[in-house]
Design an enzyme around this catalytic site. Structure first.
Site, PDB file in Angstrom:
ATOM      1  N   LYS A 197       0.818  -1.388   0.006  1.00  0.00           N
ATOM      2  CA  LYS A 197      -0.017  -0.043   0.094  1.00  0.00           C
ATOM      3  C   LYS A 197       0.892   1.166   0.129  1.00  0.00           C
ATOM      4  O   LYS A 197       1.599   1.595   1.018  1.00  0.00           O
ATOM      5  CB  LYS A 197      -1.015  -0.021   1.340  1.00  0.00           C
ATOM      6  CG  LYS A 197      -1.984   1.066   1.022  1.00  0.00           C
ATOM      7  CD  LYS A 197      -2.850   1.643   2.024  1.00  0.00           C
ATOM      8  CE  LYS A 197      -1.854   2.829   2.897  1.00  0.00           C
ATOM      9  NZ  LYS A 197      -1.760   4.037   2.100  1.00  0.00           N
ATOM     10  N   GLY A 250       7.128   4.561   8.569  1.00  0.00           N
ATOM     11  CA  GLY A 250       6.228   5.965   8.821  1.00  0.00           C
ATOM     12  C   GLY A 250       6.239   6.446  10.026  1.00  0.00           C
ATOM     13  O   GLY A 250       7.457   6.319  10.797  1.00  0.00           O
ATOM     14  N   THR A 252       5.836   7.016  14.101  1.00  0.00           N
ATOM     15  CA  THR A 252       5.898   6.352  15.366  1.00  0.00           C
ATOM     16  C   THR A 252       4.578   6.106  15.643  1.00  0.00           C
ATOM     17  O   THR A 252       3.873   5.196  16.062  1.00  0.00           O
ATOM     18  CB  THR A 252       6.633   6.905  16.376  1.00  0.00           C
ATOM     19  OG1 THR A 252       7.889   6.877  15.821  1.00  0.00           O
ATOM     20  CG2 THR A 252       6.558   6.256  17.848  1.00  0.00           C
ATOM     21  N   GLY A 255       2.959   3.520  13.680  1.00  0.00           N
ATOM     22  CA  GLY A 255       3.614   2.490  14.002  1.00  0.00           C
ATOM     23  C   GLY A 255       2.628   1.777  15.154  1.00  0.00           C
ATOM     24  O   GLY A 255       2.561   0.575  15.111  1.00  0.00           O
ATOM     25  N   GLU A 272       9.837   0.786  10.709  1.00  0.00           N
ATOM     26  CA  GLU A 272      10.916   1.917  10.614  1.00  0.00           C
ATOM     27  C   GLU A 272      10.221   3.060  10.804  1.00  0.00           C
ATOM     28  O   GLU A 272       9.443   3.625   9.993  1.00  0.00           O
ATOM     29  CB  GLU A 272      11.491   1.659   9.225  1.00  0.00           C
ATOM     30  CG  GLU A 272      13.030   2.232   9.093  1.00  0.00           C
ATOM     31  CD  GLU A 272      12.691   3.766   8.498  1.00  0.00           C
ATOM     32  OE1 GLU A 272      12.783   4.513   9.193  1.00  0.00           O
ATOM     33  OE2 GLU A 272      12.940   3.709   7.359  1.00  0.00           O
ATOM     34  N   CYS A 306      13.260  10.431   7.845  1.00  0.00           N
ATOM     35  CA  CYS A 306      13.200   9.980   9.271  1.00  0.00           C
ATOM     36  C   CYS A 306      14.525  10.236  10.103  1.00  0.00           C
ATOM     37  O   CYS A 306      14.578  10.290  11.353  1.00  0.00           O
ATOM     38  CB  CYS A 306      12.536   8.681   9.273  1.00  0.00           C
ATOM     39  SG  CYS A 306      13.448   7.480   8.216  1.00  0.00           S
ATOM     40  N   GLU A 403       9.550  15.052  16.325  1.00  0.00           N
ATOM     41  CA  GLU A 403       9.932  15.033  15.023  1.00  0.00           C
ATOM     42  C   GLU A 403       9.271  16.162  14.243  1.00  0.00           C
ATOM     43  O   GLU A 403       8.035  16.224  14.089  1.00  0.00           O
ATOM     44  CB  GLU A 403       9.765  13.581  14.357  1.00  0.00           C
ATOM     45  CG  GLU A 403      10.026  13.538  12.765  1.00  0.00           C
ATOM     46  CD  GLU A 403      10.065  12.044  12.444  1.00  0.00           C
ATOM     47  OE1 GLU A 403       8.983  11.365  12.777  1.00  0.00           O
ATOM     48  OE2 GLU A 403      11.076  11.678  11.981  1.00  0.00           O
TER      49      GLU A 403
HETATM   50  P1  ADP Z   1       2.398  10.991   7.745  1.00  0.00           P
HETATM   51  O1  ADP Z   1       1.782  11.229   8.813  1.00  0.00           O
HETATM   52  O2  ADP Z   1       3.505  11.697   7.614  1.00  0.00           O
HETATM   53  O3  ADP Z   1       1.727  10.883   6.451  1.00  0.00           O
HETATM   54  P2  ADP Z   1       2.030   8.149   8.147  1.00  0.00           P
HETATM   55  O4  ADP Z   1       2.621   7.383   9.085  1.00  0.00           O
HETATM   56  O5  ADP Z   1       0.650   8.635   8.490  1.00  0.00           O
HETATM   57  O6  ADP Z   1       2.899   9.350   7.721  1.00  0.00           O
HETATM   58  O7  ADP Z   1       2.018   7.348   6.884  1.00  0.00           O
HETATM   59  C1  ADP Z   1       2.847   6.519   6.474  1.00  0.00           C
HETATM   60  C2  ADP Z   1       1.886   5.246   5.824  1.00  0.00           C
HETATM   61  O8  ADP Z   1       1.045   4.911   6.765  1.00  0.00           O
HETATM   62  C3  ADP Z   1       0.963   5.700   4.841  1.00  0.00           C
HETATM   63  O9  ADP Z   1       1.018   4.721   3.504  1.00  0.00           O
HETATM   64  C4  ADP Z   1      -0.481   5.931   5.287  1.00  0.00           C
HETATM   65  O10 ADP Z   1      -1.490   5.673   4.387  1.00  0.00           O
HETATM   66  C5  ADP Z   1      -0.252   4.828   6.231  1.00  0.00           C
HETATM   67  N1  ADP Z   1      -1.160   4.853   7.510  1.00  0.00           N
HETATM   68  C6  ADP Z   1      -1.607   5.971   8.176  1.00  0.00           C
HETATM   69  N2  ADP Z   1      -2.436   5.586   9.199  1.00  0.00           N
HETATM   70  C7  ADP Z   1      -2.665   4.423   9.120  1.00  0.00           C
HETATM   71  C8  ADP Z   1      -3.330   3.307   9.869  1.00  0.00           C
HETATM   72  N3  ADP Z   1      -4.052   3.692  10.718  1.00  0.00           N
HETATM   73  N4  ADP Z   1      -3.122   1.822   9.583  1.00  0.00           N
HETATM   74  C9  ADP Z   1      -2.284   1.666   8.403  1.00  0.00           C
HETATM   75  N5  ADP Z   1      -1.546   2.493   7.950  1.00  0.00           N
HETATM   76  C10 ADP Z   1      -1.842   3.754   8.104  1.00  0.00           C
END
Ligand code: ADP
Length: 499
Positions: A197, A250, A252, A255, A272, A306, A403
């Site tokens: 994704k 992405g 924390t 995560g 990560e 990051c 961050e």
């Molecule tokens: P940012 O906040 O900088 O956009 P994210 O950590 O939100 O970074 O995004 C990194 C990835 O995680 C993206 O592909 C986003 O769609 C996905 N993502 C965001 N929220 C969720 C969630 N609740 N579950 C799974 N994936 C997610």
């Protein structure tokens, strides 16, 4: 759309690709979302719609996982030799190389980064990454194990490493293509099948990559690509009960959500995550080189890394000189749309990200930080932020603790090299760190005390497919790259035979 696509240098394949309604790749077919929904991605240099993309959610993830499962259990991929897996990965690298310019343009349009940077960094690193893992496909080995307690009975025992199974991979927007490669390379080398994704802000290069994956000859269902939002498609993938492992890069915060979702079937998890990396300049360093390195540590990719060196600790006697040098570097950076040949730094990826970074700047100012240079949005079109150097911060301020993920560095003086290690480690993160000194003993003494997954000495942001990368503390679980990452994509099976 008009602004981005009227740029004179745009590749005709790119303009055609971007104008097309983007579908998702499931079981070797390009399909619409089951819901029929689409979402827009934006050109961050203009704020205008760049492309329309099928919006995957639960039902699409279910279909993609089913395809990946079938491909893993019974499809041609389940019988392929390691050598043939390696050849397919290598072929994919060759195809990306053939289309290097196209990928660089897509990356610049979708993410905002300078085209010239995508040409020499994102795309070539992607190619080398796939080549490195093409080699690993034939080198994943177990051990023979002499049993310690078995005598007088005799046994022959050995381990094999088997692919972990169906893998969900969720990637961010800062290096869209390269992050796809970091995830796909080792998973495919190990023999897994994948549902990828991409980030909702930047799905285009992953979708084009999907076309090349098909052209390279990967069997249907080995790699499925489902664009969509995190809260829907991402969450469904992380929670899916037939996914054996989820790999995430992405924030924390997200995560933690991934981890909670993964608890449903106790799937394996690698993460990560974020960082607030300390970069330490000692007074015996080559100061000019250190300034240049520290500027690149924070300003590369607009600070959207990051591992960005966002806490700059400088030994007091050289503090003013370093701050002045950092400000000079920041002011020389030409902040322009990524397609402008003079652009050294493009816009941030989205309006949301720009507002987040500007919010941090406002909070820093309110709390008493001083702006040496930058400190605000640039212009009123697109999502540009001025490269910023802050001083007079404290470890209670958000700008020094959290961050920011933008071009903002806090320069902090220190007097005692022992004390700076404590300060550097006083963070919930532990992704990376830098040290600048001409004293090799000091360098390694400090490196051994830093709680960080990567320590760069007299350099920064050096990435290589062979060098593991990942975080201590809340910066993550597991490592990307090197042979370390293969552990995340394999299970160890112990086989014991009575002789
Ligand atoms: P940012 O906040 O900088 O956009 P994210 O950590 O939100 O970074 O995004 C990194 C990835 O995680 C993206 O592909 C986003 O769609 C996905 N993502 C965001 N929220 C969720 C969630 N609740 N579950 C799974 N994936 C997610």
């Amino acid at each position: 759309m008009a602004t981005a696509l009227s740029a004179p240098s745009i590749d005709s394949n790119v303009s055609k690709f971007v104008a097309r309604k983007q579908k998702m790749l499931i079981n070797g077919q390009w399909v619409e979302a089951a819901s029929g929904k689409t979402f827009a991605t934006y050109n961050p240099a203009t704020g205008q719609v760049l492309a329309n993309v099928a919006e995957g959610d639960l039902e699409d993830i279910n279909r993609a996982v089913k395809a990946a499962r079938a491909s893993f259990e019974t499809g041609p991929w389940s019988r392929i030799s390691p050598a043939d897996r390696g050849k397919l990965i290598w072929k994919l690298a060759d195809l990306i190389e053939k289309h290097l310019e196209e990928f660089a343009q897509l990356e610049s349009l979708d993410n905002g980064k300078p085209l010239k940077v995508a040409r020499v960094a994102d795309v070539p690193l992607t190619i080398e990454h796939f080549r490195y893992y093409a080699g690993w496909a034939t080198k994943i080995e177990g051990n023979t194990i002499p049993l310690t307690l078995a005598k007088p009975l005799r046994f022959f025992a050995y381990t094999v490493r088997e692919p972990v199974g169906v893998v969900g991979q969720i990637i961010p927007w800062n290096f869209p293509l390269l992050m796809a490669a970091w995830k796909l390379g080792p998973a495919l080398a190990a023999g897994c099948t994948v549902v990828l994704k991409p980030a909702e802000q930047t799905p285009l290069s992953a979708l084009r990559l999907g076309e090349l994956i098909q052209e390279a000859g990967f069997p249907d269902g080995v790699v499925n690509i489902v664009p969509g939002f995190g809260e829907t498609a991402g969450a469904a993938l992380a929670a899916h009960s037939d996914v054996d492992k989820v790999a995430f890069t992405g924030s924390t915060e997200v995560g933690r959500l991934i981890l909670q979702a993964a608890a449903s079937n106790l799937k394996k998890v690698s993460l990560e995550l974020g960082g607030k990396s300390p970069n330490v300049i000692l007074q015996d360093a080559d100061v000019d080189a250190a300034i240049e390195g520290a500027a690149s540590a924070i300003f590369f990719n607009h600070g959207q890394c990051c591992c960005a060196g966002s806490r700059l600790y400088v030994e007091r006697p050289i503090f003013d000189r370093v701050v002045e040098g950092m400000a000079r570097h920041a002011e020389q950076i030409r902040v322009k749309p990524g397609f402008d040949p003079d652009s050294d730094m493009g816009p941030l990826v989205s309006e949301e990200q720009m507002n987040r970074v500007c919010g941090y700047l406002d909070s820093g100012l309110r709390e008493g930080a001083k702006v040496v240079t930058g400190g605000a949005r640039l212009g009123d079109q697109g999502y540009f932020v001025k490269p910023t150097v802050l001083v007079n911060t404290t470890d209670r301020m958000k700008v020094e603790r959290e961050e920011i993920f933008g071009p903002v560095v806090a320069a902090i003086p220190f007097s005692d090299p022992e004390d700076v290690v404590l300060k550097a480690n006083a963070s919930v993160y532990g992704l990376a760190a830098g040290i600048w000194t001409s004293d090799i003993k000091k360098a390694h003494a400090i490196a051994s005390k830093l709680r960080a997954g990567t320590v760069w000495i007299n350099c920064y942001n050096v990435f290589d497919p062979a060098l593991p990368f990942g975080g201590y503390k809340q910066s993550g679980w597991g490592r990307e790259m090197g042979h370390e990452v293969l552990e995340q994509y394999t299970e160890v099976k112990s086989i014991c035979t009575a002789l």
